[in-house]
Design a protein around this motif. Sequence first.
Motif, PDB file in Angstrom:
ATOM      1  N   ILE A 120       0.717  -1.183   0.175  1.00  0.00           N
ATOM      2  CA  ILE A 120       0.079  -0.125  -0.013  1.00  0.00           C
ATOM      3  C   ILE A 120       0.885   1.310   0.096  1.00  0.00           C
ATOM      4  CG2 ILE A 120      -1.703   1.168   1.327  1.00  0.00           C
ATOM      5  CD1 ILE A 120      -2.795  -1.712   2.208  1.00  0.00           C
ATOM      6  N   VAL A 121       2.055   1.078   0.783  1.00  0.00           N
ATOM      7  CA  VAL A 121       2.864   2.424   0.996  1.00  0.00           C
ATOM      8  C   VAL A 121       3.542   2.491  -0.675  1.00  0.00           C
ATOM      9  CG1 VAL A 121       5.135   3.257   1.458  1.00  0.00           C
ATOM     10  CG2 VAL A 121       3.512   2.265   3.221  1.00  0.00           C
ATOM     11  N   ALA A 122       3.573   1.540  -1.284  1.00  0.00           N
ATOM     12  CA  ALA A 122       4.433   1.390  -2.573  1.00  0.00           C
ATOM     13  C   ALA A 122       3.384   2.271  -3.765  1.00  0.00           C
ATOM     14  CB  ALA A 122       4.671   0.199  -3.243  1.00  0.00           C
ATOM     15  N   GLU A 123       2.196   2.238  -3.454  1.00  0.00           N
ATOM     16  CA  GLU A 123       1.155   2.585  -4.263  1.00  0.00           C
ATOM     17  C   GLU A 123       0.733   4.181  -4.009  1.00  0.00           C
ATOM     18  OE1 GLU A 123      -1.994  -0.053  -3.465  1.00  0.00           O
ATOM     19  OE2 GLU A 123      -1.165  -1.305  -4.922  1.00  0.00           O
ATOM     20  N   ASN A 124       1.423   4.618  -3.076  1.00  0.00           N
ATOM     21  CA  ASN A 124       1.131   5.891  -2.408  1.00  0.00           C
ATOM     22  C   ASN A 124       1.484   6.959  -3.344  1.00  0.00           C
ATOM     23  OD1 ASN A 124       1.416   8.738  -1.119  1.00  0.00           O
ATOM     24  ND2 ASN A 124       0.659   7.583   0.577  1.00  0.00           N
ATOM     25  N   PRO A 125       0.477   7.927  -3.944  1.00  0.00           N
ATOM     26  CA  PRO A 125       0.724   8.951  -4.977  1.00  0.00           C
ATOM     27  C   PRO A 125       1.614  10.386  -4.467  1.00  0.00           C
ATOM     28  CG  PRO A 125      -1.469   9.308  -4.003  1.00  0.00           C
ATOM     29  CD  PRO A 125      -0.859   7.974  -3.360  1.00  0.00           C
ATOM     30  N   SER A 126       2.343   9.996  -3.416  1.00  0.00           N
ATOM     31  CA  SER A 126       3.197  10.976  -2.745  1.00  0.00           C
ATOM     32  C   SER A 126       4.640  10.658  -2.343  1.00  0.00           C
ATOM     33  CB  SER A 126       2.609  11.730  -1.514  1.00  0.00           C
ATOM     34  OG  SER A 126       1.334  12.438  -1.865  1.00  0.00           O
ATOM     35  N   LEU A 127       4.755   9.458  -2.731  1.00  0.00           N
ATOM     36  CA  LEU A 127       6.038   8.983  -2.488  1.00  0.00           C
ATOM     37  C   LEU A 127       7.266   9.589  -3.188  1.00  0.00           C
ATOM     38  CD1 LEU A 127       5.738   5.001  -2.325  1.00  0.00           C
ATOM     39  CD2 LEU A 127       5.871   6.480  -0.528  1.00  0.00           C
ATOM     40  N   PRO A 128       8.579   9.956  -2.443  1.00  0.00           N
ATOM     41  CA  PRO A 128       9.570  10.430  -3.056  1.00  0.00           C
ATOM     42  C   PRO A 128      10.036   9.238  -3.838  1.00  0.00           C
ATOM     43  CG  PRO A 128       9.865  10.037  -0.702  1.00  0.00           C
ATOM     44  CD  PRO A 128       8.702   9.806  -0.962  1.00  0.00           C
ATOM     45  N   SER A 129      10.938   9.631  -4.998  1.00  0.00           N
ATOM     46  CA  SER A 129      11.615   8.694  -5.886  1.00  0.00           C
ATOM     47  C   SER A 129      12.634   7.873  -5.216  1.00  0.00           C
ATOM     48  CB  SER A 129      12.180   9.523  -7.302  1.00  0.00           C
ATOM     49  OG  SER A 129      13.179  10.286  -6.671  1.00  0.00           O
ATOM     50  N   ASP A 130      13.156   8.260  -4.194  1.00  0.00           N
ATOM     51  CA  ASP A 130      14.095   7.210  -3.644  1.00  0.00           C
ATOM     52  C   ASP A 130      13.650   6.170  -2.682  1.00  0.00           C
ATOM     53  OD1 ASP A 130      13.534   9.513  -1.643  1.00  0.00           O
ATOM     54  OD2 ASP A 130      14.789   8.271  -0.089  1.00  0.00           O
ATOM     55  N   LEU A 131      12.035   6.447  -2.133  1.00  0.00           N
ATOM     56  CA  LEU A 131      11.401   5.502  -1.506  1.00  0.00           C
ATOM     57  C   LEU A 131      10.910   4.409  -2.666  1.00  0.00           C
ATOM     58  CD1 LEU A 131      10.691   4.269   0.974  1.00  0.00           C
ATOM     59  CD2 LEU A 131       8.822   5.925   1.208  1.00  0.00           C
ATOM     60  N   LEU A 132      10.400   4.903  -3.753  1.00  0.00           N
ATOM     61  CA  LEU A 132       9.990   4.237  -4.946  1.00  0.00           C
ATOM     62  C   LEU A 132      11.014   3.143  -5.188  1.00  0.00           C
ATOM     63  CD1 LEU A 132       7.906   6.653  -6.956  1.00  0.00           C
ATOM     64  CD2 LEU A 132       6.912   4.568  -5.960  1.00  0.00           C
ATOM     65  N   GLU A 133      12.188   3.728  -5.266  1.00  0.00           N
ATOM     66  CA  GLU A 133      13.589   3.010  -5.966  1.00  0.00           C
ATOM     67  C   GLU A 133      13.614   1.937  -4.682  1.00  0.00           C
ATOM     68  OE1 GLU A 133      16.847   5.602  -6.800  1.00  0.00           O
ATOM     69  OE2 GLU A 133      15.543   6.490  -8.148  1.00  0.00           O
ATOM     70  N   LYS A 134      13.736   2.258  -3.701  1.00  0.00           N
ATOM     71  CA  LYS A 134      13.908   1.372  -2.544  1.00  0.00           C
ATOM     72  C   LYS A 134      12.811  -0.037  -2.609  1.00  0.00           C
ATOM     73  CE  LYS A 134      13.947   0.636   2.654  1.00  0.00           C
ATOM     74  NZ  LYS A 134      13.938   1.199   3.973  1.00  0.00           N
ATOM     75  N   LEU A 135      11.584   0.547  -2.656  1.00  0.00           N
ATOM     76  CA  LEU A 135      10.577  -0.532  -2.630  1.00  0.00           C
ATOM     77  C   LEU A 135      10.477  -1.413  -4.079  1.00  0.00           C
ATOM     78  CD1 LEU A 135       7.755   1.759  -1.012  1.00  0.00           C
ATOM     79  CD2 LEU A 135       9.004  -0.469   0.040  1.00  0.00           C
ATOM     80  N   ALA A 136      10.919  -0.785  -4.799  1.00  0.00           N
ATOM     81  CA  ALA A 136      11.052  -1.643  -6.365  1.00  0.00           C
ATOM     82  C   ALA A 136      12.109  -2.584  -6.102  1.00  0.00           C
ATOM     83  CB  ALA A 136      11.632  -0.854  -7.329  1.00  0.00           C
ATOM     84  N   LYS A 137      13.029  -2.447  -5.054  1.00  0.00           N
ATOM     85  CA  LYS A 137      14.102  -3.570  -4.930  1.00  0.00           C
ATOM     86  C   LYS A 137      13.448  -4.799  -3.690  1.00  0.00           C
ATOM     87  CE  LYS A 137      17.650  -0.704  -6.232  1.00  0.00           C
ATOM     88  NZ  LYS A 137      18.562   0.242  -5.804  1.00  0.00           N
ATOM     89  N   ASP A 138      12.176  -4.521  -3.119  1.00  0.00           N
ATOM     90  CA  ASP A 138      11.967  -5.132  -2.182  1.00  0.00           C
ATOM     91  C   ASP A 138      11.741  -6.838  -2.847  1.00  0.00           C
ATOM     92  OD1 ASP A 138       9.565  -4.808   0.400  1.00  0.00           O
ATOM     93  OD2 ASP A 138       9.418  -6.659  -0.372  1.00  0.00           O
ATOM     94  N   ARG A 139      12.086  -7.563  -1.428  1.00  0.00           N
ATOM     95  CA  ARG A 139      12.120  -9.152  -1.889  1.00  0.00           C
ATOM     96  C   ARG A 139      10.818  -9.776  -2.359  1.00  0.00           C
ATOM     97  NH1 ARG A 139       9.930 -10.951   2.310  1.00  0.00           N
ATOM     98  NH2 ARG A 139       9.974 -10.205   4.519  1.00  0.00           N
TER      99      ARG A 139
END
Length: 186
Positions: A106-125
């Motif tokens: 749900i955090v990964a879908e948040n429309p206000s995430l900064p790009s660094d957090l999107l990048e981190k979640l894109a590497k989630d296991r």
Amino acid sequence: INARHPERTVRELEINASSKQVGVRMLTALNTATPAFILAKLATDKSKEVRYCVPWNRNTPVRVLEHLFDDELRSTRQDALARHPGTPIEKLRHMATLKNIKLRRIVAENPSLPSDLLEKLAKDRCPFVRTGVAGNAITPVSLLKQLLEDEHEDVRHAAAINPGLLVTTFNTTNTRPQTPSVACQG
């Protein structure tokens, strides 16, 4: 008085927020016309159900969200807070580190995430979390292109249908013919 109707006056919403009926107060909390001061009042309502509705209203002020984050219903309320575009980034960063896979998604879908957090979640296991990033409309195209190469099919599919990638791809690959197609003529 219909508590959910978006054209209620502030006075009507105040009356609804004080209703003895929990359902009326819940609908008032969900009403997008409900002003911040009434949402703040409903965030402290004696009913857990009413308090649960408050973060689902996109107009809920950040200070109220922060109060709710620390509420006794924290586990049931985190989903709504993770979705809300006004949730403080620090809270989203914290939720992104928790073991709860559904919450990280749900955090990964948040429309206000900064790009660094999107990048981190894109590497989630977990591919379920990566799929959330791939489906987020604010995910940068460069990251979407990486997710198109993901080992998990659902992640690749979500990236492929992300509107940001579709628009970019259309704009860079769509070339208009110089002359009308012969197939269209008489």
